[in-house]
Design a protein around this motif. Structure first.
Motif, mmCIF file in Angstrom:
data_model
loop_
_atom_site.group_PDB
_atom_site.id
_atom_site.type_symbol
_atom_site.label_atom_id
_atom_site.label_comp_id
_atom_site.label_asym_id
_atom_site.label_seq_id
_atom_site.Cartn_x
_atom_site.Cartn_y
_atom_site.Cartn_z
ATOM 1 N N SER A 106 97.719 108.458 -0.634
ATOM 2 C CA SER A 106 96.399 109.128 -1.097
ATOM 3 C C SER A 106 96.520 108.975 -2.876
ATOM 4 C CB SER A 106 96.083 110.389 -0.787
ATOM 5 O OG SER A 106 96.005 110.674 0.406
ATOM 6 N N GLU A 128 102.841 109.051 1.401
ATOM 7 C CA GLU A 128 102.486 109.140 2.803
ATOM 8 C C GLU A 128 103.159 110.476 3.360
ATOM 9 O OE1 GLU A 128 100.411 108.317 6.273
ATOM 10 O OE2 GLU A 128 100.272 107.519 4.388
ATOM 11 N N GLU A 177 97.408 111.503 9.906
ATOM 12 C CA GLU A 177 96.229 111.363 9.265
ATOM 13 C C GLU A 177 95.954 112.823 8.775
ATOM 14 O OE1 GLU A 177 91.671 110.112 9.353
ATOM 15 O OE2 GLU A 177 92.932 109.058 10.802
ATOM 16 N N GLN A 182 97.665 114.385 5.802
ATOM 17 C CA GLN A 182 97.452 113.381 4.913
ATOM 18 C C GLN A 182 96.076 114.225 4.412
ATOM 19 O OE1 GLN A 182 99.474 111.262 3.721
ATOM 20 N NE2 GLN A 182 98.538 111.046 2.006
ATOM 21 N N GLN A 183 95.128 114.509 5.232
ATOM 22 C CA GLN A 183 93.999 115.474 4.607
ATOM 23 C C GLN A 183 94.159 116.710 4.111
ATOM 24 O OE1 GLN A 183 90.936 113.834 4.563
ATOM 25 N NE2 GLN A 183 91.542 111.860 5.310
ATOM 26 N N GLY A 243 96.495 104.383 5.282
ATOM 27 C CA GLY A 243 97.643 104.689 6.356
ATOM 28 C C GLY A 243 98.665 103.584 6.355
#
Length: 325
Positions: A60, A105, A110, A113-114, A137
């Motif tokens: 990110s 990462e 996901e 990550q969020q 991703g």
């Protein structure tokens, strides 16, 4: 009558046109240096690897702006490193109140990550405003990396096919060595100094290929003209003459491009800095390869003195036969 009163300005000549620099005298050392540089660049990329950006390794990217005053990078780094998000890279981004945060990462896909992004937002919301967020991703980053390398390789092959079609295989071989040299040495410098390698860098490499082959084609065109014009001139002397005749165009074009790229690198901001850096390196390296690799290789490979010899002989024989008749 008006034309009499309009001043006529002659174009300024910034470069001497009667040079006779002995480039062919240094073709051996120059080619040896280029081969060593290519080998070292491959070794650096294989051992150190490239410092891939978020585009190519996933993760990110968050752009932050302070609500007041300049950004305190050290305090922000200490704050975010305490969140347990792994390697967090923080750097000033353009203005003193702009900051760029890169998160690696996160294990867990996901969702993880969020969750990491929410942690960063919560930790920085008191002092910073979130301006931009990019998430890539692992599957997408791997595909982008492979596509980028394929694009560069396809660009080189397409250029080689064009040069082969327009000239001869010797010119095409010189072009492929010169272009490979440009890409490998640029990548080696990025690997050595850990400059970030992302999609903008791939775009710069493709642009460099176009710039470099343009120089190479100009020199090759002059070599072909001189091969037809000076049929008795020794090949190395002819190559030297051709490079000197096109040197003013090569140097002035390169200096113009460098002036623009240097301005963009200094004043263009962080968003296009990697692109500009790759372009700056590529213009210098591409100019060098056009002079010291593509043309000198013809001195070793040899080339036909005139593509129309066979046709000329046929016309001559036909003329003689008609005269006898």
């Amino acid at each position: 009558m008006l034309m009499k009163f309009i001043p006529v300005f002659k174009g300024a000549d910034f470069f001497p046109h009667d040079l006779n620099l002995p480039f062919m005298k240094f073709k051996g050392p120059a080619l040896a240096l280029s081969i060593v540089a290519m080998i070292v660049s491959i070794a650096l990329c294989a051992t150190l690897g490239l410092n891939y950006g978020v585009d190519f390794k996933g993760g990110s990217l968050i752009e932050l702006k302070t609500k007041s005053g300049d950004a305190n990078i050290s305090a922000l780094r200490e704050q975010l490193n305490g969140l347990g998000l792994g390697n967090v890279q923080i750097q000033q981004f353009g203005a003193p109140d702009d900051v760029l945060v890169r998160l690696e990462e996160q294990p867990g896909g996901e969702t993880a990550q969020q969750a990491a992004l929410k942690k960063v937002t919560a930790a920085t919301s008191g002092s910073y405003t979130e301006r931009r967020v990019e998430v890539v991703g692992p599957a997408v980053s791997s595909e982008l990396r492979m596509t980028g390398f394929i694009a560069v390789a396809a660009g080189i092959l397409a250029i080689v096919a064009y040069v082969w079609f327009r000239f001869e295989w010797q010119f095409a071989l010189g072009a492929v060595v010169a272009l490979s040299h440009d890409v490998l040495v640029t990548a080696g410098i990025f690997s050595l100094f850990r400059f970030e390698f992302d999609l903008s860098t791939v775009a710069a490499l493709l642009t460099i290929l176009g710039y470099s082959v343009n120089d190479t084609v100009v020199v090759s065109d002059r070599i072909r003209e001189n091969l037809r014009k000076f049929k008795k001139m020794e090949l190395n002397q002819l190559l030297n003459l051709s490079i000197n005749e096109t040197l003013s165009r090569t140097i002035l074009t390169g200096m113009t491009a460098l002036a623009v790229l240097l301005s963009l690198y200094i004043f263009g901001g962080e968003v296009i800095r990697n692109f500009n850096l790759a372009m700056l390196l590529g213009v210098v390296i591409g100019t060098y390869s056009s002079i010291f690799i593509a043309a000198p290789l013809l001195g070793y490979l040899g080339v036909k003195r005139d593509w129309s010899d066979a046709a000329a002989k046929a016309v001559s024989a036909s003329t003689k036969a008609k005269a006898k008749a």
